[in-house]
Each structure stands twice: as structure tokens, then as C-alpha cells.
Motif scaffolding. Structure first.
Motif, PDB file in Angstrom:
ATOM      1  N   LEU A 213       2.754  -8.143  73.782  1.00 29.74           N
ATOM      2  CA  LEU A 213       1.515  -7.936  74.544  1.00 29.74           C
ATOM      3  C   LEU A 213       0.982  -6.550  74.223  1.00 29.74           C
ATOM      4  O   LEU A 213       1.649  -5.542  74.419  1.00 29.74           O
ATOM      5  CB  LEU A 213       1.831  -8.045  76.050  1.00 29.74           C
ATOM      6  CG  LEU A 213       0.637  -8.224  76.979  1.00 29.74           C
ATOM      7  CD1 LEU A 213      -0.146  -9.479  76.621  1.00 29.74           C
ATOM      8  CD2 LEU A 213       1.120  -8.302  78.421  1.00 29.74           C
ATOM      9  N   ASP A 214      -0.221  -6.534  73.672  1.00 32.43           N
ATOM     10  CA  ASP A 214      -0.943  -5.267  73.477  1.00 32.43           C
ATOM     11  C   ASP A 214      -0.085  -4.243  72.741  1.00 32.43           C
ATOM     12  O   ASP A 214       0.167  -3.149  73.233  1.00 32.43           O
ATOM     13  CB  ASP A 214      -1.402  -4.719  74.830  1.00 32.43           C
ATOM     14  CG  ASP A 214      -2.217  -5.777  75.575  1.00 32.43           C
ATOM     15  OD1 ASP A 214      -2.619  -6.784  74.919  1.00 32.43           O
ATOM     16  OD2 ASP A 214      -2.440  -5.628  76.768  1.00 32.43           O
ATOM     17  N   GLY A 282      -3.682 -15.077  75.302  1.00 34.31           N
ATOM     18  CA  GLY A 282      -3.943 -14.207  74.151  1.00 34.31           C
ATOM     19  C   GLY A 282      -3.318 -12.840  74.314  1.00 34.31           C
ATOM     20  O   GLY A 282      -2.837 -12.468  75.388  1.00 34.31           O
ATOM     21  N   VAL A 284      -3.524  -8.686  72.231  1.00 38.46           N
ATOM     22  CA  VAL A 284      -4.252  -7.861  71.254  1.00 38.46           C
ATOM     23  C   VAL A 284      -3.224  -6.994  70.547  1.00 38.46           C
ATOM     24  O   VAL A 284      -2.305  -6.454  71.190  1.00 38.46           O
ATOM     25  CB  VAL A 284      -5.305  -6.977  71.968  1.00 38.46           C
ATOM     26  CG1 VAL A 284      -6.078  -6.156  70.957  1.00 38.46           C
ATOM     27  CG2 VAL A 284      -6.268  -7.845  72.771  1.00 38.46           C
TER      28      VAL A 284
END
Lengths: 490, 199
Positions: A213-214, A282, A284
């Protein structure tokens, strides 16, 4: 018939051995007399047992064992066991702790080497297995070496996964082999320890999402992203940026994609999107460069109040906002550290450091870091040799006659520690551009004066001035604004 | 012969028509911003975004039956919510991107300004009708501090931004229709309809 057979002895600690035997069918039950003697024992040691296993000391060379089945008068058997007949299988190691570090996808394993039961200095080998997925597939097997010190030492080992630990459950098993060179019997690996487990999100009720995550990773990395979803949700596809990737199934609730040689992402990061039948998950990822070592680090002072350092940053990192590359200036002599406000966009890399009382020499380290890496450059500088004065101001003519003129100007800054060299440029329509050098003691935020003579009467002249350090020239200031004056008639 | 306009009716119609122009401009800017946002955030323009918590929905049932006051109050509540959401997006933009893509930041700030101006305009309309203006939730929050927004992942932040801008574009369309409705003279009195008959 009914007598003991197949006597086998195993040691786990090179002190004692566990002997086990079979009984032929008739003599299986009932109490037995177990006796043993060795060369250094004067008498036989005997005891009764119902178990067909006994723990006795390891002999220096050999041991004679007599097993008599109390129930059957003639069922007595004698065995002679030599050290070479005894197997050495270390005790099964057990995992003390297994800790995940999710941001770095790293497992930390701790276990005890149980060294206190062994002589000092033996070499130990530890095989560590990492397994994954519901099918417990072996991902990797590593051998770790250590030396026993006759004390129980806690050993620690890290493993970084090529996929986020959240993606699926990871299991760890360990076994050991001790190279007891002086022990004559056959040596073997211990049993595998019970598996330690780091549950993945796919083992967590309601656990879902795309992982990592991120995250922030280096350009060129090979990345694994996974999508954890509910059991009954069907996954349509997974995309990295605008491209769809073939999915690997990790478990009934987890699918993954593998992205090779990731390229730099745009400023808002690259989206990793998991499309499900009735939803979207999702994450990033920011793909950038570790900072280059700053090039051409240079420091100077304009006024003996502040030191301005400039440098060339090298390749842009491709990271922005809170992930941007950050700079700090550390001065070793004073121990003072300053963080630099550097604009990501307009690329002027400058950092100010206060001039410290009674300190001329500065041992700078410019540190640069971002989430992917760090670098530094250093510079040792004497600021009295790095004076780059500000532009002289308020250049005025304070007096003149037919052949000479007095000029005055102001320079902001404390130059009391050095001599200043100023150059006056004189131009007129009649003659070529001339430069006059004048040197004077520096002062604190002061005005300076100079007189020029041998000028031509009734002539219009333009004057401007710039200054520098007199003794250790470094750089001229910028030119002041010009001033014009006509000499009086003769 | 049409009855002469009372001064307040004329002012109301003027405010409504200015509001309609404001909403039209805002919608055009939001649509441009939406395109830039989708590209800059690397999103799929067709991505379906679930209803985002805290984003007022423009769709309304029995729109025709709403009174003028209801229209204004719902509009005002919505644009106050958008003001807070856009301010949060701007803050996140600065935190995540710093000075990169300053253009998007400026466009976001410009739309935020328009939303604030439009909210003020709606308050003017409500003041005109000496309707009490509902307390500004934001001001009340400032006293005891805004509730901390749920910690969203970056992708969720991106999707929420998409949802906010899409819904804001819908609201701008609805506001034009609402203001046109308010500006219409009501058949009986010839005064602007809607506001007068509200309870």
C-alpha cells in the motif's frame, strides 16, 4: 523367542543417549531388567523398566547392555554398543519469535542455539525454510552458520520477501546440524521445527486491498502486487498503470501480478488497480531514483553573517511532496545541523548556514536523502577565503573638480575581519574604459570612499564599482548601479 | 399587463441570474479540472466510484415538489460540504505532490474559490428572504476542531477526489435548474415563485 532385539541408540546432546529396542511378538509386555556396564564402570548398573526406551550416558568407547525380560526366564540378550553405532541427531530447534515488518516485507526470525549442552566451539548449520500459500510451497531454503559457545545464544535472521507479507500467509521452519567432529557415530539433521506463521491478509476475515500500500521503490525494481479479496468475489483483472498483467493465484482470496523493471512513475504515482466483479481496490506506488551525490558543492559568504552553499543535485528523483529529496547541512566542528528548504521545481539548490562566532573554518557535510536512498558530499572551507560581497549600493559622487572626483558607496555586510578590494570602472565618450583598483579595511555595514584623479576637465564620466576580498580573492560582487558626473571646466 | 416588479423580486431575479452564470462557469471549470485530475492521477475516466462518504448527492427525488427555501438550503449545505472537501483535496495535493503539477493545484484552488463564492451567493438569496441562514457546520467544527477525516489510502484519496469532482459537476447543473425555478414568477402573484409559498 520373546527376547529384545534391534537395540538402537541416539544422542541429542552428546552426553546422554536414548536407547530403544523391540521385543519379538511373545515378549512384548511385562517388566524388564536393563543393565549396562562400560570399561570405566567397576560394577554393572541395573534398573527395571516397562518402557522399551532408556536414557543412559554415552560411553567413551563402548558399552555392554543386557536386557532381561522378567516374564520369560531365558529371554535375556546382551548388546555391545560402540560410539560409532550411536547416531547424533540434535534436538529439534524451536522458534522463539517470528516478527513481520510489513513496510519492508521483512521477516525476523529468532531462535535459541541450545549451545549450553554442547562443548565450546562446535560448528552449527541451520537450514531455514520459507513456505507460502495454502499448499505450503517452499519459497526458499537458506543455510545459516554459527559457532556454539557452550552457552544458549539467541540467533536472529532476517529475510526480505519479494512480495508483500500481506499477500498470503508465510511459514518458517528451521532445523539444525552440528558438526561434532570428535563424535564417531553417524550425524544427521534434526527434525524440522514446528512452522511459525505470519498470516496474510487473505487469512484475515474481511481482509482486502491491494498490497503493498502506497510504497516507494527504486526504478528498475521487479515488483509483486497482490489483490486480497473476499472468497466469493471474482477478480476481473489487475492493472499496473494502464497495462493489464497476467495474474498468479496465491490463495482462494489472493491474486498477484509481477511487474519487471519498473520505470519512473509520474508525480502522483502509478496506480495498481484490482477490478472485482462488484468493486475496485487499488494502491499507488511511487517509482523513483535514489538521490545522486551532490556535485560541485560550493560555499561562500556574502556578508560574514550567512554562508550560502550551492550544489548541482544530479538526476531528479521523480519523487515529490512528502517523498521528495530532502537536504540538510551538517557542520562537523560545531555539530550544528540545518535542514535546507529546496524547491523541487525551480531547481535552485541553495542552503544557508549561519556564520558562527569565532569560527572561520567550516567542515560541511551536505546530506541528501529520500525514501529510496541517501548520499552526501563534504567540503572544508575557510570563509575568509570565500567572500562574495553583495552588490555595492548608493554609489554617489560626493565631490569633484576639473580633474578629480570623490565617490562613496555602501556594502551591506560585516567585513571587519578582512580587507576589501574594490574596482571602479570609469567610462567616458573620449576615452576607453578604465579600471581603478582601491583597497581598504573592511568594516561592518559601512560606506566606503575613493578618490579618482587625473581626469579630463569638462568631461562627462560614468562610474560603477564592484568589490571582493583583497587578500584571498574569490569572486567579485555584481557591479553597482552606474553614476554619471561631468568634471568642471579647467 | 404584467404587474410591476417589487424591488425585492427584481433583486431576487438579479441574484438568481447571477447565480446561474456563476454555476455555469463553475461547471465548465469543474469539467476541465476533472479531465486534468483524471489524467494527472492516472485514473481511468470510466472508473465507477462508489458513493463517497460526505459527498452530497445531486440526484433528488420529486425535484418539482421542492419549495424554494428547500432548494436554497439543500444547495447551501451541498456547497459548504464541497468547500470542505475541496480544501481537503488541496491539502492532500500539496502534501503528496508539493510543487509538482502546480497547475492542477491552481485549478483546484480556483474551483474552491468559486464554490465559496457560490455558497456566499446562496446565503445572500436566503438573507433576501429574511430566512435564517443555517449555522455553518464548518464554523461550528472550528470551535471544537474538525472531526479527523478517515485515513484513506492514496488510491482511495484519488477515487474520492474523482467522486467529489463528478458530483460537484452534477450539482452545478442542478443549481442552474434550481435557480431558474426560483427566478420564475409564480402564476398568481407574479412574484418569483417558490420562496413565497414556503411554510
Amino acid at each position: 523367542l520373546g527376547g529384545p532385539q534391534n537395540l538402537k541408540c541416539v544422542t541429542h546432546n552428546l552426553h546422554k543417549m536414548l536407547c530403544t529396542w523391540d521385543m519379538s511378538s511373545r515378549g512384548r509386555h511385562g517388566q524388564m531388567d536393563f543393565c549396562y556396564t562400560t570399561n570405566d564402570l567397576t560394577t554393572q548398573v541395573c534398573f527395571k523398566t516397562k518402557e522399551r526406551r532408556v536414557e543412559i550416558p554415552i560411553p567413551e568407547s563402548s558399552i555392554t547392555v543386557t536386557i532381561k525380560n522378567s516374564g520369560t526366564a531365558f529371554a535375556t540378550k546382551e548388546f555391545v554398543i560402540h560410539q560409532k553405532d550411536i547416531s547424533f541427531i540434535p534436538v529439534t530447534p524451536h522458534i522463539l519469535s517470528l516478527m513481520p515488518d510489513f513496510p519492508t516485507s521483512t521477516l525476523n526470525l529468532k531462535w535459541s542455539d541450545n549451545g549450553s549442552v554442547f562443548p565450546y566451539g562446535l560448528d552449527a548449520l541451520w537450514q531455514i525454510q520459507i513456505l507460502r500459500k495454502e499448499a505450503m510451497e517452499v519459497v526458499t531454503q537458506v543455510t545459516y552458520y554459527s559457532k556454539l559457545t557452550h552457552e544458549d545464544v539467541i540467533l536472529s535472521w532476517n529475510w526480505t520477501s519479494d512480495m508483500p507479507l500481506e499477500c498470503t500467509s508465510h511459514y518458517v521452519k528451521i532445523r539444525c546440524y552440528i558438526n561434532a567432529t570428535h563424535f564417531l557415530g553417524p550425524k544427521d539433521w534434526s527434525d524440522w521445527s514446528p512452522a511459525g506463521v505470519i498470516p496474510g491478509k487473505d487469512a484475515e476475515p474481511g481482509g482486502s486491498g491491494v498490497f503493498p500500500l502506497d510504497s516507494v521503490v527504486a526504478v528498475g525494481s521487479d515488483l509483486t502486487f497482490c489483490c486480497v479479496h473476499e472468497e466469493d468475489q471474482r477478480i476481473t483483472n489487475m492493472t499496473y498503470g494502464s497495462k493489464s498483467y497476467t495474474m498468479m493465484q496465491l490463495s482462494s482470496r489472493s491474486h498477484a501480478i509481477r511487474v519487471l523493471n519498473a520505470s519512473v512513475s509520474n508525480s502522483s504515482g502509478t496506480n495498481v488497480v484490482c477490478r472485482l466483479e462488484n468493486g475496485l481496490e487499488g494502491s499507488v506506488v511511487f517509482v523513483g531514483y535514489a538521490p545522486d551525490s551532490p556535485q560541485n558543492l560550493s560555499c561562500e559568504t556574502p556578508n560574514f553573517l550567512i554562508i550560502k552553499c550551492t550544489w548541482k543535485p544530479g538526476r531528479p528523483s521523480g519523487l515529490y511532496g512528502k517523498r521528495r529529496t530532502k537536504y540538510s547541512l551538517f557542520e562537523r566542528t560545531s555539530g550544528k545541523n540545518v535542514s535546507c528548504e529546496v524547491s523541487e521545481v525551480n531547481k535552485d539548490h541553495v542552503c544557508g548556514f549561519p556564520v558562527l562566532p569565532d569560527q572561520k573554518s567550516y567542515d560541511f557535510i551536505l546530506g541528501v536523502s529520500n525514501p529510496i536512498g541517501q548520499a552526501q558530499s563534504s567540503l572544508l572551507v575557510d570563509i575568509t577565503q570565500r567572500v562574495h560581497p553583495k552588490t555595492p549600493e548608493k554609489l554617489t559622487v560626493t565631490g569633484s573638480n576639473s580633474t578629480s572626483i570623490q565617490l562613496r558607496w555602501f556594502i551591506n555586510g560585516s567585513f571587519a575581519e578582512i580587507r576589501l578590494l574594490c574596482q571602479i570602472e570609469v567610462t567616458s565618450s573620449h576615452s576607453e574604459r578604465k579600471l581603478y583598483n582601491v583597497s581598504m579595511p573592511g568594516r561592518k555595514s559601512s560606506t566606503y570612499t575613493a578618490q579618482l584623479s587625473a581626469l579630463h576637465p569638462d568631461t562627462k564620466y560614468q562610474f560603477r564599482v564592484h568589490c571582493s576580498a583583497a587578500d584571498h580573492f574569490w569572486r567579485w560582487s555584481d557591479w553597482s548601479r552606474g553614476v554619471e558626473q561631468t568634471t568642471s571646466e579647467a | 399587463m404584467a404587474a410591476a416588479d417589487s424591488p425585492s423580486a427584481a433583486l431576487r431575479r438579479d441574484l438568481c441570474s447571477r447565480g446561474i452564470r456563476l454555476a455555469g462557469k463553475m461547471r465548465a471549470d469543474v469539467v476541465d479540472l476533472l479531465d486534468a485530475y483524471v489524467e494527472q492521477q492516472g485514473l481511468d475516466a470510466s472508473a465507477s466510484v462508489a458513493a463517497v462518504e460526505g459527498v452530497p448527492l445531486a440526484a433528488v427525488e420529486r425535484w418539482d415538489e421542492q419549495t424554494g427555501t428547500q432548494r436554497l438550503l439543500e444547495n447551501l449545505a451541498a456547497y459548504r460540504a464541497f468547500r470542505a472537501l475541496l480544501a481537503q483535496m488541496l491539502e492532500e495535493q500539496r502534501e503528496q505532490l508539493g510543487e509538482a503539477d502546480a497547475g492542477l493545484g491552481r485549478a483546484l484552488a480556483a474551483v474552491l474559490l468559486q464554490v465559496s463564492a457560490f455558497a456566499y451567493h446562496l446565503e445572500e438569496l436566503l438573507r433576501l428572504e429574511s430566512r435564517g441562514i443555517p449555522g455553518n457546520a464548518e464554523e461550528e467544527e472550528e470551535e471544537d476542531g474538525p472531526p479527523p477525516p478517515p485515513r484513506l489510502s492514496l488510491f482511495e484519496q484519488k477515487l474520492r477526489g474523482l467522486g467529489v469532482l463528478r458530483e460537484l459537476a452534477q450539482w452545478a447543473v442542478r443549481s442552474v435548474r434550481d435557480l431558474r425555478q426560483l427566478a420564475k414568477p409564480s402564476p398568481a402573484t407574479g412574484a418569483a415563485s417558490g420562496l413565497a409559498e414556503s411554510p
